[in-house]
Structures are given as C-alpha cells and as structure tokens.
Design an enzyme around this catalytic site. Structure first.
Site, PDB file in Angstrom:
ATOM      1  N   HIS A  71      38.798  39.235  38.922  1.00 34.20           N
ATOM      2  CA  HIS A  71      39.166  37.961  37.808  1.00 34.20           C
ATOM      3  C   HIS A  71      39.149  38.863  36.684  1.00 34.20           C
ATOM      4  CE1 HIS A  71      39.685  34.777  35.587  1.00 34.20           C
ATOM      5  NE2 HIS A  71      38.398  34.470  35.227  1.00 34.20           N
ATOM      6  N   ASN A  86      42.862  35.178  29.687  1.00 36.57           N
ATOM      7  CA  ASN A  86      42.298  34.711  30.841  1.00 36.57           C
ATOM      8  C   ASN A  86      42.835  33.438  31.300  1.00 36.57           C
ATOM      9  OD1 ASN A  86      40.604  33.349  32.595  1.00 36.57           O
ATOM     10  ND2 ASN A  86      38.658  33.835  31.576  1.00 36.57           N
ATOM     11  N   CYS A 128      37.168  29.443  37.321  1.00 32.91           N
ATOM     12  CA  CYS A 128      37.953  30.855  37.618  1.00 32.91           C
ATOM     13  C   CYS A 128      38.092  31.389  38.949  1.00 32.91           C
ATOM     14  CB  CYS A 128      37.456  31.870  36.609  1.00 32.91           C
ATOM     15  SG  CYS A 128      37.750  31.136  34.896  1.00 32.91           S
TER      16      CYS A 128
END
Ligand SMILES: CC(C)(COP(=O)(O)OP(=O)(O)OC[C@H]1O[C@@H](n2cnc3c(N)ncnc32)[C@H](O)[C@@H]1OP(=O)(O)O)[C@@H](O)C(=O)NCCC(=O)NCCSC(=O)/C=C/c1ccc(O)cc1
Length: 369
Positions: free
Chosen positions: A290, A323, A146
């Site tokens: 994030h 996500n 990520c």
C-alpha cells in the site's frame, strides 16, 4: 483475480503547485509558515500528481467546507452520495469490459469505502449503474481505511471458493473530500493528510473456476492465502474520526518506524510457512505494498531488507496518484501486470496497512506473465 479496472476523476493537480492552490482555496495565504511547511512535505512526499473530484468551484459553492469546525458533513455526504458509486462504476465498467462477459454474470459484489455512509449504500447504486442482476449478493465494508481492498479480496476469495461458479466483483472507491480540511496552526498533521490523499476507484472480478463462459477468462493473480493481524503496541497509529466537520485522520509520527520494526514478523506469522515451503525469499517475490506515503514504502523496504526497485509498482502509483487509500492497491496490481515483468507461477505479496494498525497480507501467485 481476473480483470482489473481503475478510474480517477478528471481534475488533477501537480504536487509542486498544490500548496499554493490549497492555501488559496482555503483563504489561508496569511499562514505563510504553514504554507512553507506544506511545500517541504510535498517535496518529500514522492508524489508528482493527484486527481480530485472536488475543485475550487466546490469550495466557492460550499464555503463551510473550508471553515474549521463548521458543520459540513451534510454537504460532503450529498456530494459523495452520487460521486462515490459513479467513480466505482467507471472502474468496474472497465473491469467488466476486459472480462468480456455480461455484467449480469456477476453473482456477488463486495464494495468498500469510507467516503460517505448512506442507506441504501453506494453498493446498491453501483449495482444499478452497472446493470448487475437484482439478485446479486451485496456486501459493504465501511471504514477499513487503507487496508480495505485487501480485506475485500479476503472476503471475495472465500465467496468464490465456497460458491461454485461465483464471480465476485470487488470494488473500492475513495474521494478525499471527506478528509479535506483547512490548515490549522495547532494541528500540523492536517498538512500531512492534505499532502498525501487523492481520489481513485479500483475494481477486480474474482472467481475460482467452474461456471459458464470460463474459457474466455484470463486469470491475472491467484490468491493463495490471506492473513490479518494488528501491530503490537500500535499507539493508535492510524486513527480516524467521523465528525460534524468531516472525517479527521491523525497519522502518527511513529507509524513508519512501527512498520519497519514489525513488518517482517507479521509476514512470517501470516504467510511465512507457504513462502518457506516454496523455497522463496522476500527478494524472490513481487510486491504490491500500500503506497500510504513515501516513508511507509521506505519502512517496508527497510524492514524486509528488500532490494531497491522491489516496491517500484507502489512508488509509481504513489507518484502518479497519491494515496488513494483502499483503492491504491488495485492500481498497484494493475501496474504490476502492465510492467510485464511477472514470471508465470511466481509468488508475490499484497500488503494492506490500515487503522488498528491492521496489516492485511495476501500471498499471490502470478497467473499471467
Ligand atoms: C512524506 C512524509 C509525510 C514526510 O517525509 P519525511 O521524509 O518524513 O520528511 P520530514 O521528516 O522532513 O518531515 C517533513 C515535515 O513533516 C512533519 N511530519 C511528518 N510526519 C508527520 C506526522 N505524522 N504528523 C505531523 N507532522 C509530520 C515533520 O515533522 C516535518 O516537519 P518539520 O520538521 O517541522 O518541517 C513522510 O513522513 C511520510 O510518508 N509519512 C507517512 C505518512 C502516513 O502516515 N501515511 C498514512 C499511511 S496509513 C494510511 O494510508 C491510512 C489510511 C486511512 C485513511 C483514512 C482514514 O480515515 C483512516 C486511515
């Protein structure tokens, strides 16, 4: 950073219907307790909707994808070999259209994914789909999880600043099929992973002045400085393994607390001097964090004592898409500029969180209001 483009596959699922869909397609309705637990995690996830390349049809065609421990990497790789570059191309085509220059003006490509590995890689196919010049300088970054797009921007910044007139296409595409697994009573964190991840691609063109056609370009964000670090005592917080049955990601329970306790120190060490020199405080800046999960955003907010609303762009992206790993932050940048509340010259922070636990930080300056 010049234009931004994003793309998602057409299939979408509402989060409040996801547990029923997931237990149905994995033929796991008999695991009623796990289904209830997943419904609870869905309610707490801060996610309303996610997009997926796969659908029930995928699992009917390839039942091995939902039988635990059966080899299925070949099937996943076959599907992802075309789907990953195609989704990346959809996002990049939007960025190039907004840019207003021909695709052949792109000099460098930095591509990142963990959704499949091939040689030649998805970067090669992406360059062909977009009609990039045959001499485009390609760099592939696999398995950065990520924090991938922040790491790709760090590389793109160096390429742009050290090659006069360079225009670097940064592209990230992640498809959660690689992470898809049926529920297991012995592995509750599978439910967390299946509740969080969605599919998406993002692309940004990066340049640093010079070159033909610059007059038509409209910068969105200046990348002021970057820093990468790992959290101390990180307890394997975001480890992942590529297996015969796909990729297995094991998110640690401790990750939100580790972030809360360490994020401030990471930022102070990485970009603190620049922020202090500018006379700014954390709450004076805009934030692209994030959106790895609701608890991840809550932890960063708490660790930095940010005012409510400072992480709103990330919360919005989490809510609308889930996500999307490395691609998420490009959606957050897009959301920040769409909101139209940036101040020209105002400072901001982009924060990528990935395996290691790696923290990728970038100090940004708004180049458009
Ligand atoms: C939305 C969550 C999952 C739940 O909300 P909550 O407010 O904590 O709610 P609860 O405390 O009531 O937890 C609900 C249930 O979930 C369980 N749970 C709660 N985290 C857990 C847990 N890590 N394990 C396994 N059970 C749990 C928790 O125990 C509880 O179970 P139970 O009490 O039996 O109902 C929240 O904890 C959350 O956002 N957690 C952070 C999720 C997270 O780690 N995200 C990943 C960030 S890093 C990243 O994006 C990674 C990229 C990557 C990508 C691909 C790769 O290959 C490699 C890396």
């Amino acid at each position: 950073m010049l234009p931004i483009g994003t793309a998602n596959p057409p299939n979408s699922l509402q989060q409040d219907e996801y547990a029923d869909w997931y237990f149905h397609v994995t033929k796991s309705d008999h695991l009623a307790n796990l289904k209830e637990k997943m419904k609870k995690i869905c309610r707490k996830s801060g996610i309303k909707k996610r997009y997926f390349h796969h659908s029930e049809h995928t699992f009917r065609e390839h039942p091995e994808l939902v039988v635990d421990h059966l080899p299925s990497l070949d099937v996943r790789q076959d599907i992802l070999a075309s789907a990953v570059p195609e989704l990346a191309a959809a996002a990049a085509a939007r960025a190039i259209a907004e840019w207003g220059r021909p695709a052949s003006d792109v000099t460098h490509l930095v591509f990142t994914t963990y959704s499949g590995v091939h040689m030649p890689g998805a970067d090669h196919r992406l360059a062909s789909l977009l009609g990039l010049r045959r001499s485009v300088q390609r760099t592939s970054m696999y398995f950065h999880g990520c924090s991938a797009s922040t790491a790709a921007f760090r590389i793109a910044k160096d390429l742009a600043e050290n090659n006069r007139g360079a225009r670097v296409l940064v592209a990230s595409a992640e498809l959660s099929l690689i992470l898809f697994h049926a529920p297991q009573e012995s592995q509750v964190d599978t439910l967390v992973v299946q509740t969080l991840f969605g599919d998406g691609a993002g692309a940004v063109i990066v340049g640093a002045g010079g070159g033909d056609g610059v007059a038509a370009e409209r910068p969105l964000f200046e990348m002021v400085t970057t820093a990468q670090t790992v959290l101390p005592n990180n307890d394997n917080g975001a480890d992942s393994l590529l297996c015969a049955s796909g990729m297995v990601f094991r998110p640690s329970f401790k990750m939100p607390a580790m972030l809360r306790d360490n994020v401030k120190q990471c930022l102070v060490k990485g970009i603190g001097q620049h922020v202090a020199d500018a006379g700014a405080g954390w709450n004076d800046m805009f934030w692209a964090v994030h959106p790895g999960g609701r608890a991840i955003l809550d932890s960063v907010e708490a660790g930095l004592a940010l005012e409510p609303g400072k992480l709103e762009a990330g919360r919005h992206v989490l809510s609308e898409y889930g996500n999307m790993s490395g691609s998420s932050l490009i959606f957050v940048l897009d959301e920040l500029r769409r909101r139209g509340d940036l101040t020209l010259g105002g400072l901001g922070v982009m924060l990528g969180i990935g395996p290691g636990i790696s923290i990728e930080t970038m100090l940004l300056r708004a180049a458009a209001a």
